[in-house]
Design a protein around this motif. Structure first.
Motif, PDB file in Angstrom:
ATOM      1  N   GLY A  89       0.845  -1.185   0.000  1.00  0.00           N
ATOM      2  CA  GLY A  89       0.000   0.000   0.000  1.00  0.00           C
ATOM      3  C   GLY A  89       0.878   1.231   0.000  1.00  0.00           C
ATOM      4  O   GLY A  89       2.064   1.169  -0.321  1.00  0.00           O
ATOM      5  N   VAL A  90       0.310   2.358   0.358  1.00  0.00           N
ATOM      6  CA  VAL A  90       1.092   3.589   0.512  1.00  0.00           C
ATOM      7  C   VAL A  90       1.048   3.978   1.984  1.00  0.00           C
ATOM      8  O   VAL A  90      -0.026   4.223   2.540  1.00  0.00           O
ATOM      9  CB  VAL A  90       0.535   4.727  -0.354  1.00  0.00           C
ATOM     10  N   PHE A  91       2.221   4.014   2.615  1.00  0.00           N
ATOM     11  CA  PHE A  91       2.325   4.270   4.047  1.00  0.00           C
ATOM     12  C   PHE A  91       3.281   5.432   4.308  1.00  0.00           C
ATOM     13  O   PHE A  91       4.208   5.678   3.529  1.00  0.00           O
ATOM     14  CB  PHE A  91       2.817   3.027   4.790  1.00  0.00           C
ATOM     15  N   LEU A  92       3.058   6.112   5.429  1.00  0.00           N
ATOM     16  CA  LEU A  92       3.916   7.216   5.868  1.00  0.00           C
ATOM     17  C   LEU A  92       4.522   6.855   7.209  1.00  0.00           C
ATOM     18  O   LEU A  92       3.813   6.492   8.151  1.00  0.00           O
ATOM     19  CB  LEU A  92       3.111   8.506   5.999  1.00  0.00           C
ATOM     20  N   ASP A  93       5.833   6.979   7.315  1.00  0.00           N
ATOM     21  CA  ASP A  93       6.576   6.666   8.531  1.00  0.00           C
ATOM     22  C   ASP A  93       6.879   7.964   9.261  1.00  0.00           C
ATOM     23  O   ASP A  93       7.588   8.827   8.750  1.00  0.00           O
ATOM     24  CB  ASP A  93       7.865   5.933   8.148  1.00  0.00           C
ATOM     25  N   ASP A  94       6.320   8.123  10.485  1.00  0.00           N
ATOM     26  CA  ASP A  94       6.578   9.315  11.283  1.00  0.00           C
ATOM     27  C   ASP A  94       7.467   8.960  12.460  1.00  0.00           C
ATOM     28  O   ASP A  94       8.240   8.001  12.393  1.00  0.00           O
ATOM     29  CB  ASP A  94       5.258   9.958  11.722  1.00  0.00           C
ATOM     30  N   ALA A  95       7.395   9.704  13.557  1.00  0.00           N
ATOM     31  CA  ALA A  95       8.258   9.476  14.712  1.00  0.00           C
ATOM     32  C   ALA A  95       7.677   8.477  15.698  1.00  0.00           C
ATOM     33  O   ALA A  95       8.173   8.345  16.809  1.00  0.00           O
ATOM     34  CB  ALA A  95       8.544  10.800  15.427  1.00  0.00           C
ATOM     35  N   THR A  96       6.645   7.759  15.321  1.00  0.00           N
ATOM     36  CA  THR A  96       6.101   6.696  16.158  1.00  0.00           C
ATOM     37  C   THR A  96       6.360   5.356  15.484  1.00  0.00           C
ATOM     38  O   THR A  96       6.868   5.294  14.364  1.00  0.00           O
ATOM     39  CB  THR A  96       4.579   6.863  16.378  1.00  0.00           C
ATOM     40  N   ASP A  97       5.982   4.289  16.152  1.00  0.00           N
ATOM     41  CA  ASP A  97       6.190   2.954  15.601  1.00  0.00           C
ATOM     42  C   ASP A  97       5.069   2.501  14.677  1.00  0.00           C
ATOM     43  O   ASP A  97       5.152   1.416  14.096  1.00  0.00           O
ATOM     44  CB  ASP A  97       6.316   1.925  16.739  1.00  0.00           C
ATOM     45  N   THR A  98       4.029   3.280  14.553  1.00  0.00           N
ATOM     46  CA  THR A  98       2.891   2.900  13.723  1.00  0.00           C
ATOM     47  C   THR A  98       2.792   3.823  12.521  1.00  0.00           C
ATOM     48  O   THR A  98       2.636   5.037  12.666  1.00  0.00           O
ATOM     49  CB  THR A  98       1.581   2.973  14.530  1.00  0.00           C
ATOM     50  N   ASN A  99       2.877   3.242  11.332  1.00  0.00           N
ATOM     51  CA  ASN A  99       2.773   4.033  10.120  1.00  0.00           C
ATOM     52  C   ASN A  99       1.325   4.426   9.835  1.00  0.00           C
ATOM     53  O   ASN A  99       0.387   3.743  10.233  1.00  0.00           O
ATOM     54  CB  ASN A  99       3.316   3.247   8.921  1.00  0.00           C
ATOM     55  N   ALA A 100       1.176   5.525   9.128  1.00  0.00           N
ATOM     56  CA  ALA A 100      -0.138   5.915   8.620  1.00  0.00           C
ATOM     57  C   ALA A 100      -0.304   5.346   7.220  1.00  0.00           C
ATOM     58  O   ALA A 100       0.638   5.320   6.435  1.00  0.00           O
ATOM     59  CB  ALA A 100      -0.256   7.433   8.580  1.00  0.00           C
ATOM     60  N   GLU A 101      -1.521   4.899   6.916  1.00  0.00           N
ATOM     61  CA  GLU A 101      -1.798   4.377   5.579  1.00  0.00           C
ATOM     62  C   GLU A 101      -2.641   5.372   4.793  1.00  0.00           C
ATOM     63  O   GLU A 101      -3.582   5.972   5.324  1.00  0.00           O
ATOM     64  CB  GLU A 101      -2.530   3.048   5.658  1.00  0.00           C
TER      65      GLU A 101
END
Length: 221
Positions: free
Chosen positions: A152-164
């Motif tokens: 899929g398309v995911f975004l990696d931020d400063a937490t351990d859980t990516n946004a989709e």
């Protein structure tokens, strides 16, 4: 009772998205294109964007911000826009912040602006086809998010859980929006939380976030 003593300079951008969400999965796969309306115009007319509109309005209470004016400008923006449910999930974990109205001081509204401008890229309207695996994208807040295309398309931020990205490529006259399923948190906010300067009756907000699996904080870079 929440208390915060960290001071931030409010920024002038807020991710407010532009799209029409339909009830069926088939319609969601083909979001309506509304080229004649700005991001703000469409957001104000969309019931599913009430949290984003509320965040825009809340941040604009501070004299130093003009988020509506900025996102009504001609400059193109790429917005990674959290859904209402994403905001609800975040607020549920923060003691003393039951709604966006609880960001009721200039300092707290500046924190909100920091978080939300982390969802905005200025100067370009990047479609999903422009995103590549491992690509880093610089946000208005000043930090990068990393793109992942694994399943899929995911975004990696400063937490351990990516946004989709759950709805891509929603067009406005002044940009493009990709709807995401969580609120992104920048490292600057994580650092402020870890400093212990943002305390409430239950301890620091970082304690609450760390104890929540969906919002767990990775070690500082």
């Amino acid at each position: 009772m929440k208390t915060m003593t960290t001071y931030f300079k409010p920024l002038l951008l807020l991710p407010v998205l532009a799209f029409t969400i339909s009830c069926s999965e088939e319609e969601n796969e083909e979001p309506m294109v509304m080229d004649s309306s700005t991001i703000v115009d469409i957001a104000q007319d969309e019931e599913a964007l009430t949290s984003l509109v509320a965040a825009l309005t809340t941040a604009d209470i501070s004299e130093a911000t003009d988020l509506v004016g900025t996102l009504n400008s001609d400059d193109p923006f790429t917005v990674f826009a959290p859904t209402n449910d994403a905001f609800i999930s975040l607020l549920a974990q923060l003691d003393g912040f039951d709604s966006l109205e609880d960001f009721d001081t200039d300092e707290e509204r500046a924190i909100l602006a920091k978080i939300l401008t982390y969802h905005v890229v200025a100067g370009t309207a990047a479609a999903s086809t422009d995103l590549t695996d491992g690509m880093t994208v610089s946000t208005v807040q000043g930090e990068d998010v990393t793109i992942s295309l694994d399943g899929g398309v995911f975004l990696d931020d400063a937490t351990d859980t990516n946004a989709e990205v759950i709805i891509p490529d929603v067009m406005a006259s002044n940009g493009i929006v990709h709807v995401i399923d969580k609120v992104l948190l920048p490292q600057e906010i994580i650092d402020a939380l870890n400093s212990g300067e943002m305390e409430n009756e239950s301890g620091t907000l970082v304690d609450i976030v760390v104890d929540t699996e969906a919002l767990s904080i990775r070690k500082l870079r």
